[in-house]
Scaffold this active site. Structure first.
Site, PDB file in Angstrom:
ATOM      1  N   LYS A   1       0.588  -1.221  -0.083  1.00  0.00           N
ATOM      2  CA  LYS A   1       0.195   0.560   0.060  1.00  0.00           C
ATOM      3  C   LYS A   1       0.651   1.336  -0.301  1.00  0.00           C
ATOM      4  O   LYS A   1       1.801   1.033   0.728  1.00  0.00           O
ATOM      5  CB  LYS A   1      -1.292   0.337   1.420  1.00  0.00           C
ATOM      6  CG  LYS A   1      -1.687   0.755   1.325  1.00  0.00           C
ATOM      7  CD  LYS A   1      -3.324   0.154   0.728  1.00  0.00           C
ATOM      8  CE  LYS A   1      -4.292   1.509   0.833  1.00  0.00           C
ATOM      9  NZ  LYS A   1      -5.754   0.291   0.333  1.00  0.00           N
TER      10      LYS A   1
ATOM     11  N   VAL B   1     -20.634   1.591  -2.825  1.00  0.00           N
ATOM     12  CA  VAL B   1     -20.269   0.138  -2.999  1.00  0.00           C
ATOM     13  C   VAL B   1     -21.907   0.362  -2.634  1.00  0.00           C
ATOM     14  O   VAL B   1     -22.454  -1.024  -2.438  1.00  0.00           O
ATOM     15  CB  VAL B   1     -19.844  -0.645  -1.752  1.00  0.00           C
ATOM     16  CG1 VAL B   1     -19.673  -1.895  -0.958  1.00  0.00           C
ATOM     17  CG2 VAL B   1     -17.783  -0.167  -2.537  1.00  0.00           C
TER      18      VAL B   1
ATOM     19  N   GLY C   1     -23.471   3.955   5.225  1.00  0.00           N
ATOM     20  CA  GLY C   1     -22.977   4.390   3.954  1.00  0.00           C
ATOM     21  C   GLY C   1     -23.512   3.931   2.824  1.00  0.00           C
ATOM     22  O   GLY C   1     -23.692   2.718   2.338  1.00  0.00           O
ATOM     23  N   VAL C   2     -24.194   4.337   2.066  1.00  0.00           N
ATOM     24  CA  VAL C   2     -24.355   4.439   0.819  1.00  0.00           C
ATOM     25  C   VAL C   2     -23.630   5.102  -0.276  1.00  0.00           C
ATOM     26  O   VAL C   2     -24.491   5.906  -1.167  1.00  0.00           O
ATOM     27  CB  VAL C   2     -26.140   4.323   0.274  1.00  0.00           C
ATOM     28  CG1 VAL C   2     -26.634   3.055   0.882  1.00  0.00           C
ATOM     29  CG2 VAL C   2     -26.948   5.500   1.319  1.00  0.00           C
ATOM     30  N   GLY C   3     -22.430   4.498  -0.096  1.00  0.00           N
ATOM     31  CA  GLY C   3     -21.805   4.989  -1.408  1.00  0.00           C
ATOM     32  C   GLY C   3     -21.621   4.491  -2.758  1.00  0.00           C
ATOM     33  O   GLY C   3     -22.949   3.800  -2.737  1.00  0.00           O
TER      34      GLY C   3
HETATM   35  P1  NAD Z   1     -18.178   6.248  -0.275  1.00  0.00           P
HETATM   36  O1  NAD Z   1     -16.419   6.673   0.287  1.00  0.00           O
HETATM   37  O2  NAD Z   1     -18.258   6.155  -2.040  1.00  0.00           O
HETATM   38  O3  NAD Z   1     -19.358   5.643   0.615  1.00  0.00           O
HETATM   39  C1  NAD Z   1     -19.242   5.687   2.106  1.00  0.00           C
HETATM   40  C2  NAD Z   1     -20.043   6.569   2.574  1.00  0.00           C
HETATM   41  O4  NAD Z   1     -20.097   6.397   3.719  1.00  0.00           O
HETATM   42  C3  NAD Z   1     -20.757   7.638   2.074  1.00  0.00           C
HETATM   43  O5  NAD Z   1     -21.879   8.062   1.269  1.00  0.00           O
HETATM   44  C4  NAD Z   1     -20.612   8.727   3.239  1.00  0.00           C
HETATM   45  O6  NAD Z   1     -21.343   9.690   3.307  1.00  0.00           O
HETATM   46  C5  NAD Z   1     -21.264   7.177   3.817  1.00  0.00           C
HETATM   47  N1  NAD Z   1     -20.744   8.043   5.846  1.00  0.00           N
HETATM   48  C6  NAD Z   1     -19.232   8.417   5.808  1.00  0.00           C
HETATM   49  N2  NAD Z   1     -19.050   8.582   7.525  1.00  0.00           N
HETATM   50  C7  NAD Z   1     -20.348   8.056   7.507  1.00  0.00           C
HETATM   51  C8  NAD Z   1     -20.810   7.581   8.688  1.00  0.00           C
HETATM   52  N3  NAD Z   1     -20.430   8.454  10.385  1.00  0.00           N
HETATM   53  N4  NAD Z   1     -22.083   7.335   9.319  1.00  0.00           N
HETATM   54  C9  NAD Z   1     -22.857   6.863   7.684  1.00  0.00           C
HETATM   55  N5  NAD Z   1     -22.418   7.386   7.078  1.00  0.00           N
HETATM   56  C10 NAD Z   1     -21.546   7.275   6.112  1.00  0.00           C
HETATM   57  O7  NAD Z   1     -17.394   4.736   0.026  1.00  0.00           O
HETATM   58  P2  NAD Z   1     -17.495   3.640  -0.682  1.00  0.00           P
HETATM   59  O8  NAD Z   1     -16.231   3.265  -1.834  1.00  0.00           O
HETATM   60  O9  NAD Z   1     -18.378   2.650  -0.876  1.00  0.00           O
HETATM   61  O10 NAD Z   1     -16.584   1.968   0.018  1.00  0.00           O
HETATM   62  C11 NAD Z   1     -17.488   2.311   1.431  1.00  0.00           C
HETATM   63  C12 NAD Z   1     -16.316   1.219   2.755  1.00  0.00           C
HETATM   64  O11 NAD Z   1     -15.917  -0.129   1.878  1.00  0.00           O
HETATM   65  C13 NAD Z   1     -15.378   1.554   3.196  1.00  0.00           C
HETATM   66  O12 NAD Z   1     -14.957   1.529   4.328  1.00  0.00           O
HETATM   67  C14 NAD Z   1     -14.534   1.907   2.317  1.00  0.00           C
HETATM   68  O13 NAD Z   1     -12.644   1.827   2.179  1.00  0.00           O
HETATM   69  C15 NAD Z   1     -14.294   0.224   1.868  1.00  0.00           C
HETATM   70  N6  NAD Z   1     -14.108  -0.320   0.529  1.00  0.00           N
HETATM   71  C16 NAD Z   1     -14.208  -0.058  -0.957  1.00  0.00           C
HETATM   72  C17 NAD Z   1     -14.186  -0.716  -2.132  1.00  0.00           C
HETATM   73  C18 NAD Z   1     -14.305   0.090  -3.072  1.00  0.00           C
HETATM   74  O14 NAD Z   1     -14.806  -1.057  -3.994  1.00  0.00           O
HETATM   75  N7  NAD Z   1     -14.998   0.686  -3.466  1.00  0.00           N
HETATM   76  C19 NAD Z   1     -13.401  -1.475  -1.480  1.00  0.00           C
HETATM   77  C20 NAD Z   1     -13.254  -2.134  -0.357  1.00  0.00           C
HETATM   78  C21 NAD Z   1     -13.112  -1.868   1.363  1.00  0.00           C
END
Ligand code: NAD
Length: 348
Positions: free
Chosen positions: A74, A177, A173-175
């Site tokens: 990393k 993923v 968290g509905v980002g």
């Molecule tokens: P993202 O930033 O697109 O989405 C995260 C969501 O969580 C956002 O909508 C944000 O507003 C919300 N959030 C932040 N703080 C919060 C809180 N305190 N309470 C509720 N919601 C909150 O991230 P992502 O890419 O969707 O990833 C989500 C998680 O999965 C992260 O922890 C990331 O490290 C992990 N992850 C992602 C991937 C990937 O392929 N994107 C792969 C492995 C792990």
């Protein structure tokens, strides 16, 4: 480095572009160390080093448990996300290239496919480049699919079948993923509750899937639910949340979900909550970018992500047999694979 058994840590500095980066290579027994580059305004170099060391070690186990021929690495760049530039990425690409393929980079927090495109101008040791450059694009749909598959395996263990119809799942968290995961869950007939701190993301999910219920982020651990899916940030499984949590299963995408695995690991067993280890269930994105290193084939990626189902059941079985908590069982399987394949590689 000694405590976590890292192979190599490289500091990179280039005043002209403002680049300050740390590349941590944890273990290359299974193959080159693949892991994203995180760009973050770390307050101190110490903070950045610790993050790089911790995250790269996590990648070793994630790749190993996922059956990939990859090691763990990393990188972190100490910078304000507003100050990204082509020059910075290309200089960074040269540093990555200087490692001769031992480290392969990808996207992470505050880095995008567009940034990978600049890096790709200077090195072949990069994945997660845009689709129009022959890359695999956004890994999030595969991460979400892996979470869905792992969740089904947990349901099979807990309730005897993996049908999620009628089960209540809370997605925190509905980002990137979380929104794809909601899609799978709605399609499977689950009752879905969602929470987020960004109203725009909640409204988007509600518009796409009107059946979901938005719940106040401050009340999530008071909610009735069968499955808790943390998809926002780490350490949400802690003493406080566990004292309230009513779920039977925890299965989500966030990294480092357990605040302290030595404390919450045994506590989850005591409370009868089935926890799907984060580094296994969220490996779909890694499986997807890893596929770029070969000829990218979406069906093969999907097939490999689906293996998360059997691997999850294998972890539950070992956990029961050896009286380990599930995170411990997953680590045991990952380490065993590294040890075994290391012996294969050491033979002619
Ligand atoms: P993202 O930033 O697109 O989405 C995260 C969501 O969580 C956002 O909508 C944000 O507003 C919300 N959030 C932040 N703080 C919060 C809180 N305190 N309470 C509720 N919601 C909150 O991230 P992502 O890419 O969707 O990833 C989500 C998680 O999965 C992260 O922890 C990331 O490290 C992990 N992850 C992602 C991937 C990937 O392929 N994107 C792969 C492995 C792990």
């Amino acid at each position: 480095m000694q405590d976590m058994e890292h192979e190599q840590v490289v500091f990179c500095q280039d005043p002209a572009s403002g680049l300050q980066a740390i590349i941590a290579i944890h273990n290359t027994t299974l193959g080159p160390a693949l892991g994203g580059t995180r760009l973050w305004p770390y307050k101190t170099h110490g903070e950045a080093v610790v993050d790089a060391l911790r995250l790269s070690r996590g990648m070793t186990y994630k790749a190993a448990i996922s059956g990939l021929n990859l090691g763990g690495g990393k990188a972190v760049i100490i910078a304000d996300p507003a100050n990204k530039s082509e020059m910075l990425w290309r200089r960074y690409g040269k540093f990555v290239d200087s490692l001769g393929g031992k480290y392969i980079t990808a996207e992470d927090v505050n880095t995008s496919a567009r940034d990978m495109e600049f890096i790709a101008l200077e090195t072949k040791s990069v994945t997660g480049v845009p689709e129009y450059m022959g890359g695999s694009g956004d890994p999030s749909p595969f991460t979400a699919y892996g979470v869905f598959v792992g969740m089904k395996a947990a349901a099979k263990k807990r309730w005897g079948n993996d049908n999620l119809e009628g089960k209540t799942v809370l997605v925190q968290g509905v980002g990137h993923v979380g929104q794809y995961l909601v899609g799978h869950l709605v399609e499977a007939g689950a009752t879905v509750k969602v929470s987020d701190i960004k109203d725009a993301n909640l409204q988007k999910v509600k518009a796409d899937f009107p059946a979901v219920t938005i719940v106040d982020n401050d009340t999530i651990f008071d909610q009735d639910m069968d499955i808790y899916a943390p998809c926002a940030l780490g350490a949400t499984v802690n003493e406080e949340s566990l004292s309230k949590l009513k779920a039977s299963i925890i299965a989500g995408a966030a990294n480092n979900q357990l605040a302290d695995e030595n404390v919450q690991g045994p506590k989850l067993i005591e409370k009868g909550i089935l926890y799907v280890p984060d580094f296994l269930i969220n490996a779909g994105g890694l499986i997807n970018v890893a596929a770029e290193l070969e000829t990218y084939n979406v069906d093969r990626v999907k097939g490999n992500v689906e293996k998360i189902y059997d691997r999850t059941l294998e972890i539950f079985a070992l956990s029961e047999r050896e009286q380990l908590h599930t995170q411990q069982a997953a680590m045991r399987i990952a380490q065993q694979r590294i040890d075994d394949i290391g012996k294969v590689h050491s033979r002619m």
